[in-house]
Motif scaffolding. Structure first.
Motif, PDB file in Angstrom:
ATOM      1  N   GLY A 280       0.793  -1.222   0.000  1.00  0.00           N
ATOM      2  CA  GLY A 280       0.000   0.000   0.000  1.00  0.00           C
ATOM      3  C   GLY A 280       0.825   1.271   0.000  1.00  0.00           C
ATOM      4  O   GLY A 280       0.520   2.228  -0.720  1.00  0.00           O
ATOM      5  N   VAL A 281       1.896   1.290   0.798  1.00  0.00           N
ATOM      6  CA  VAL A 281       2.749   2.484   0.864  1.00  0.00           C
ATOM      7  C   VAL A 281       3.420   2.736  -0.478  1.00  0.00           C
ATOM      8  O   VAL A 281       3.493   3.877  -0.955  1.00  0.00           O
ATOM      9  N   GLU A 282       3.903   1.669  -1.097  1.00  0.00           N
ATOM     10  CA  GLU A 282       4.591   1.807  -2.383  1.00  0.00           C
ATOM     11  C   GLU A 282       3.627   2.246  -3.482  1.00  0.00           C
ATOM     12  O   GLU A 282       3.990   3.055  -4.346  1.00  0.00           O
ATOM     13  N   ILE A 283       2.395   1.737  -3.453  1.00  0.00           N
ATOM     14  CA  ILE A 283       1.398   2.158  -4.442  1.00  0.00           C
ATOM     15  C   ILE A 283       1.140   3.650  -4.327  1.00  0.00           C
ATOM     16  O   ILE A 283       1.108   4.386  -5.323  1.00  0.00           O
ATOM     17  N   MET A 284       0.947   4.122  -3.076  1.00  0.00           N
ATOM     18  CA  MET A 284       0.672   5.541  -2.871  1.00  0.00           C
ATOM     19  C   MET A 284       1.840   6.408  -3.343  1.00  0.00           C
ATOM     20  O   MET A 284       1.633   7.458  -3.970  1.00  0.00           O
ATOM     21  N   ARG A 285       3.052   5.982  -3.071  1.00  0.00           N
ATOM     22  CA  ARG A 285       4.227   6.756  -3.500  1.00  0.00           C
ATOM     23  C   ARG A 285       4.318   6.811  -5.021  1.00  0.00           C
ATOM     24  O   ARG A 285       4.658   7.853  -5.593  1.00  0.00           O
ATOM     25  N   PHE A 286       3.999   5.698  -5.651  1.00  0.00           N
ATOM     26  CA  PHE A 286       4.071   5.662  -7.109  1.00  0.00           C
ATOM     27  C   PHE A 286       2.978   6.540  -7.716  1.00  0.00           C
ATOM     28  O   PHE A 286       3.225   7.265  -8.686  1.00  0.00           O
ATOM     29  N   VAL A 287       1.778   6.494  -7.151  1.00  0.00           N
ATOM     30  CA  VAL A 287       0.675   7.324  -7.645  1.00  0.00           C
ATOM     31  C   VAL A 287       1.017   8.803  -7.496  1.00  0.00           C
ATOM     32  O   VAL A 287       0.775   9.610  -8.400  1.00  0.00           O
ATOM     33  N   ARG A 288       1.585   9.179  -6.372  1.00  0.00           N
ATOM     34  CA  ARG A 288       1.943  10.589  -6.147  1.00  0.00           C
ATOM     35  C   ARG A 288       3.070  11.025  -7.080  1.00  0.00           C
ATOM     36  O   ARG A 288       3.102  12.185  -7.517  1.00  0.00           O
ATOM     37  N   TYR A 289       3.978  10.100  -7.363  1.00  0.00           N
ATOM     38  CA  TYR A 289       5.041  10.406  -8.325  1.00  0.00           C
ATOM     39  C   TYR A 289       4.447  10.675  -9.702  1.00  0.00           C
ATOM     40  O   TYR A 289       4.796  11.663 -10.365  1.00  0.00           O
ATOM     41  N   LEU A 290       3.541   9.822 -10.153  1.00  0.00           N
ATOM     42  CA  LEU A 290       2.909   9.998 -11.461  1.00  0.00           C
ATOM     43  C   LEU A 290       2.063  11.272 -11.495  1.00  0.00           C
ATOM     44  O   LEU A 290       1.991  11.951 -12.522  1.00  0.00           O
ATOM     45  N   LYS A 291       1.436  11.585 -10.357  1.00  0.00           N
ATOM     46  CA  LYS A 291       0.625  12.805 -10.282  1.00  0.00           C
ATOM     47  C   LYS A 291       1.492  14.044 -10.511  1.00  0.00           C
ATOM     48  O   LYS A 291       1.073  15.001 -11.171  1.00  0.00           O
ATOM     49  N   LYS A 292       2.706  14.037  -9.956  1.00  0.00           N
ATOM     50  CA  LYS A 292       3.615  15.163 -10.160  1.00  0.00           C
ATOM     51  C   LYS A 292       3.840  15.410 -11.647  1.00  0.00           C
ATOM     52  O   LYS A 292       3.836  16.565 -12.109  1.00  0.00           O
ATOM     53  N   TRP A 293       4.029  14.343 -12.407  1.00  0.00           N
ATOM     54  CA  TRP A 293       4.255  14.482 -13.839  1.00  0.00           C
ATOM     55  C   TRP A 293       3.020  15.027 -14.550  1.00  0.00           C
ATOM     56  O   TRP A 293       3.120  15.902 -15.420  1.00  0.00           O
ATOM     57  N   LEU A 294       1.862  14.517 -14.174  1.00  0.00           N
ATOM     58  CA  LEU A 294       0.635  14.983 -14.815  1.00  0.00           C
ATOM     59  C   LEU A 294       0.417  16.473 -14.565  1.00  0.00           C
ATOM     60  O   LEU A 294       0.015  17.209 -15.471  1.00  0.00           O
ATOM     61  N   VAL A 295       0.684  16.905 -13.339  1.00  0.00           N
ATOM     62  CA  VAL A 295       0.538  18.328 -13.011  1.00  0.00           C
ATOM     63  C   VAL A 295       1.529  19.169 -13.804  1.00  0.00           C
ATOM     64  O   VAL A 295       1.188  20.255 -14.314  1.00  0.00           O
ATOM     65  N   LYS A 296       2.750  18.675 -13.945  1.00  0.00           N
ATOM     66  CA  LYS A 296       3.763  19.424 -14.687  1.00  0.00           C
ATOM     67  C   LYS A 296       3.381  19.551 -16.163  1.00  0.00           C
ATOM     68  O   LYS A 296       3.550  20.616 -16.771  1.00  0.00           O
ATOM     69  N   TYR A 297       2.897  18.457 -16.753  1.00  0.00           N
ATOM     70  CA  TYR A 297       2.486  18.524 -18.157  1.00  0.00           C
ATOM     71  C   TYR A 297       1.248  19.393 -18.343  1.00  0.00           C
ATOM     72  O   TYR A 297       1.034  19.951 -19.427  1.00  0.00           O
TER      73      TYR A 297
END
Length: 381
Positions: A280-297
């Motif tokens: 669960g912790v790793e999933i959340m970290r990965f989702v937040r990482y991907l979210k950073k990219w989406l916000v930047k784009y």
């Protein structure tokens, strides 16, 4: 014995190495094929495939095979007595072996290279002559003496493949040694990564130990150097923005994730299976990482058109910047594999809902761009 039985017997063998192979290197086919000729000039049945004779490898290939076999035996004996085997002795032994191969091929590597770059130059030029059996022993010695420069050369030169005995435990050993910089190079340059290796890399980047940050700091320094260099030399503003996007706001371990998300060597099916094994912790970290990219784009939509297909524009790290396509594909795989968790758990659901707003904005921009493109096409038939 049937063909199926022969294949089954071969595949079930406990020893898949090429240690005892009669031809442990890639042979030069030209002189071999030119010497082949039919066994009979007038076959009795023209419909039957003619047998040929005259198989013989060149003297050069024969000499190189003999050199590999001799070096293999010597290095294997040396590694069995680690207390009497030193780093300098290994380097001398390796250089001597490569120099003998160099002589056989007419001195492809010229003398006069500095000591630091000599072994690297020999490996880059003559590494294709090293059989898998010898390559495995070289990697073993490099790990023993922590000669990271040689391991880096072997990876970047494409001498290490993702499957087979040569790369067994390569990624695991690098993770255990906390060499995040070399793990990133494996993701970038090693084809056919095993699923177990991919999962290990993903967990290593998402949940690094304290000791791992020393190697990851090397990756951050590379990004900083490349970004500063691009700002000073590259004329394309979109490339500058893209590199700053990839650096700013990302934690050190997240910069390593860039290599995995952007890699062309990552198989989608295996990646999906690996994502399914995250906690669960790793999933959340990965989702937040991907979210950073989406916000930047979303903030910088103009960089979405930067093409890396024609080259890196002089910036090596550019090819490891995940595109919007890469990010959305990875996010889709996470959703597919963890849909129930992402919907049922409040913390996950909040993240997904916030990402949905960003995605809707990107979709609206894409539709607008598509409509404008159609309009321009109509005005310029």
């Amino acid at each position: 014995m049937s063909m199926l039985e022969l294949i089954t017997k071969a595949s079930s063998s406990s020893d898949h190495s090429t240690t005892n192979s009669q031809y442990p290197i890639g042979l030069n086919p030209d002189p071999i094929l030119l010497n082949l000729k039919p066994q009979t000039q007038q076959p009795t049945d023209p419909s039957i495939v003619q047998r040929v004779e005259g198989w013989k490898i060149s003297q050069t290939d024969s000499d190189i095979i003999e050199l590999n076999q001799t070096f293999n035996k010597t290095l294997k004996i040396k590694l069995k007595n680690p207390n009497s085997f030193s780093k300098s002795e290994f380097i001398t032994l390796l250089n001597s072996h490569l120099e003998k191969n160099n002589d056989k091929l007419g001195n492809l590597v010229v003398s006069g290279i500095s000591d630091e770059g000599y072994t690297k130059s020999l490996l880059e030029t003559l590494g294709f002559l090293i059989g898998d059996n010898v390559l495995g022993l070289i990697l073993e010695a490099c790990f023993k003496f922590e000669i990271w420069e040689i391991i880096e050369t072997l990876i970047v030169s494409g001498l290490v493949n993702g499957s087979g005995s040569v790369s067994d435990n390569l990624v695991r050993n690098l993770v255990e040694k906390n060499r995040a910089d070399l793990v990133c190079l494996c993701v970038k340059h090693v084809s056919n990564l095993e699923a177990s290796d991919m999962l290990l890399v993903l967990k290593f980047f998402l949940s690094p130990s304290k000791d791992a940050y020393s190697g990851m700091s090397v990756v951050r320094k590379e990004w900083e150097t490349q970004t500063v260099s691009a700002i000073e030399t590259v004329t394309d503003k979109s490339i500058k923005v893209l590199l700053m996007m990839a650096h700013d706001g990302f934690m050190t371990n997240e910069l390593c994730l860039h290599y995995l998300v952007a890699s062309a060597n990552v198989d989608d099916v295996m990646f999906l299976a690996c994502v399914g094994k995250l906690n669960g912790v790793e999933i959340m970290r990965f989702v937040r990482y991907l979210k950073k990219w989406l916000v930047k784009y979303q903030k910088f939509p103009q960089v979405g058109s930067v093409s890396k297909g024609s080259g890196t524009h002089g910036v090596k790290v550019l090819e490891s910047v995940p595109s919007l396509e890469h990010v959305t594909k990875c996010f889709g795989l996470v959703i597919d594999e963890h849909f129930t968790s992402l919907v049922m758990h409040p913390e996950f659901r909040e993240e997904v809902e916030s990402i949905e707003l960003v995605v809707n904005s990107l979709v609206a921009e894409a539709r607008l761009g598509y409509n404008l493109a159609n309009l321009c096409a109509g005005l310029n038939p």
